[in-house]
Design a protein around this motif. Structure first.
Motif, short mmCIF file in Angstrom:
data_model
loop_
_atom_site.label_atom_id
_atom_site.label_comp_id
_atom_site.label_asym_id
_atom_site.label_seq_id
_atom_site.Cartn_x
_atom_site.Cartn_y
_atom_site.Cartn_z
N THR A 24 -96.22 -1.55 -62.25
CA THR A 24 -95.73 -0.74 -63.35
C THR A 24 -95.27 0.60 -62.80
O THR A 24 -95.54 0.96 -61.65
CB THR A 24 -96.83 -0.51 -64.42
OG1 THR A 24 -97.90 0.25 -63.84
CG2 THR A 24 -97.35 -1.83 -64.94
N SER A 25 -94.54 1.34 -63.61
CA SER A 25 -94.09 2.69 -63.26
C SER A 25 -94.40 3.60 -64.42
O SER A 25 -93.94 3.35 -65.55
CB SER A 25 -92.58 2.69 -62.97
OG SER A 25 -92.06 4.00 -63.07
N SER A 26 -95.18 4.64 -64.18
CA SER A 26 -95.54 5.55 -65.28
C SER A 26 -94.30 6.20 -65.86
O SER A 26 -94.18 6.37 -67.08
CB SER A 26 -96.53 6.61 -64.79
OG SER A 26 -95.97 7.38 -63.74
N ALA A 27 -93.35 6.55 -64.99
CA ALA A 27 -92.13 7.19 -65.48
C ALA A 27 -91.28 6.22 -66.29
O ALA A 27 -90.81 6.54 -67.39
CB ALA A 27 -91.32 7.75 -64.31
N ALA A 28 -91.06 5.01 -65.74
CA ALA A 28 -90.24 4.03 -66.45
C ALA A 28 -90.85 3.68 -67.80
O ALA A 28 -90.14 3.53 -68.79
CB ALA A 28 -90.08 2.78 -65.60
N HIS A 29 -92.18 3.55 -67.84
CA HIS A 29 -92.86 3.28 -69.11
C HIS A 29 -92.67 4.44 -70.07
O HIS A 29 -92.36 4.24 -71.25
CB HIS A 29 -94.35 3.03 -68.85
CG HIS A 29 -95.14 2.74 -70.07
ND1 HIS A 29 -96.50 2.95 -70.14
CD2 HIS A 29 -94.79 2.26 -71.29
CE1 HIS A 29 -96.94 2.61 -71.33
NE2 HIS A 29 -95.91 2.19 -72.05
N ALA A 30 -92.84 5.67 -69.58
CA ALA A 30 -92.67 6.84 -70.45
C ALA A 30 -91.26 6.89 -71.02
O ALA A 30 -91.07 7.23 -72.20
CB ALA A 30 -92.99 8.11 -69.66
N PHE A 31 -90.26 6.55 -70.19
CA PHE A 31 -88.88 6.57 -70.67
C PHE A 31 -88.69 5.63 -71.86
O PHE A 31 -87.95 5.94 -72.80
CB PHE A 31 -87.92 6.16 -69.55
CG PHE A 31 -87.89 7.08 -68.36
CD1 PHE A 31 -88.35 8.38 -68.44
CD2 PHE A 31 -87.38 6.63 -67.15
CE1 PHE A 31 -88.32 9.22 -67.34
CE2 PHE A 31 -87.34 7.47 -66.04
CZ PHE A 31 -87.82 8.75 -66.13
#
Length: 276
Positions: free
Chosen positions: A43-50
């Protein structure tokens, strides 16, 4: 691949060679990556946040990150590692609980940063950062199955300490039992080689900055064991949205000529489903 098999497979991937671990942001992107040959995902915290319309760094709660990770795990049969920032708390106990919860949703590992999030991003004191990794390692070892605990020294990337401090932290994290080490965005190939010479545990690198100018063969030859993309795939997708919207505002539809066909996407989604 059963869940037990994928946990064992993920640990084994770190034993030799080098593999690329792309970072999806939903079930569809995960299945496409699996269909195109990915052997593991993160997972990617940034990609999820986006996807939630939020900024990176502290933009997602632990419950949200766990639910998101569980969706990614269920979407394919591949092992998945969770990008769990600082462990969603400032104490060793917070990290230990995060690791236990990560295992419950089926993750094969997770990464823990040494950054504190507030009005600005700062590094935890050396001893506290080390205690947090020790707690994460202890929690991982108590699971009774493989779980790759990745310890991150993010201060070089965030400009809060220098490379020598980053290496000292990686060495301490390695001594504490971390399975994988990660110092994002070293200044260049010479510095990356310096990091690799200073530790023995598997090293993850992020394919941004100077690393993007190095080939997979070069990174493998240096001794890198794992390469992740962070939010780069998501940012590439967002760049396509940006460019397509700019074209629309300019009155033409040229970017859409590069769009994938629906049947092509359908085939990838089906092919990447696995038995998850």
């Amino acid at each position: 691949m059963s869940r037990t098999d994928r946990h064992e497979r993920f640990m084994a991937l770190h034993g030799s060679g080098c593999f690329v671990m792309p970072n999806p942001w939903d079930a569809g992107s995960a299945r496409m990556m699996a269909a195109m040959g990915a052997v593991a995902l993160a997972t990617s915290s940034a990609a999820h946040a986006f996807t939630l319309g939020r900024p990176d760094m502290g933009g997602v709660t632990r419950d949200e990150a766990l639910a998101h990770a569980e969706d990614i795990v269920a979407s394919t049969g591949l092992p998945v590692s969770g990008d769990f920032e600082n462990g969603f708390g400032d104490t060793p106990e917070d990290v230990a609980e995060t690791v236990r919860l990560a295992a419950e949703v089926g993750l094969s590992g997770c990464g823990i940063e040494d950054m504190a999030f507030g009005e600005s991003v700062t590094a935890y004191d050396f001893e506290l950062a080390l205690e947090k990794i020790r707690a994460g390692v202890a929690a991982a070892r108590s699971l009774g199955r493989p779980f790759v605990l990745t310890a991150r020294a993010d201060g070089v990337m965030n400009g809060v300490y220098d490379l020598s401090q980053g290496i000292l932290r990686l060495q301490a994290f390695e001594a504490a039992g971390a399975d994988c080490l990660y110092l994002p965005v070293p200044p260049g190939q010479a510095e990356l080689a310096q990091i690799l010479a200073a530790v023995k545990a598997p090293l993850n690198v992020l394919a941004v900055g100077p690393v993007q100018d190095m080939s997979l063969g070069t990174l493998t030859g240096l001794g890198v064991r794992r390469i992740s993309l962070g939010s780069q795939m998501a940012r590439l997708t967002h760049a396509a949205i940006r460019d397509a919207m700019a074209a629309l505002q300019a009155g033409h539809f040229t970017p859409f000529k590069a769009a994938a066909r629906g049947d092509e996407i359908d085939a990838l989604l089906k092919g990447g489903r696995g038995d998850g």
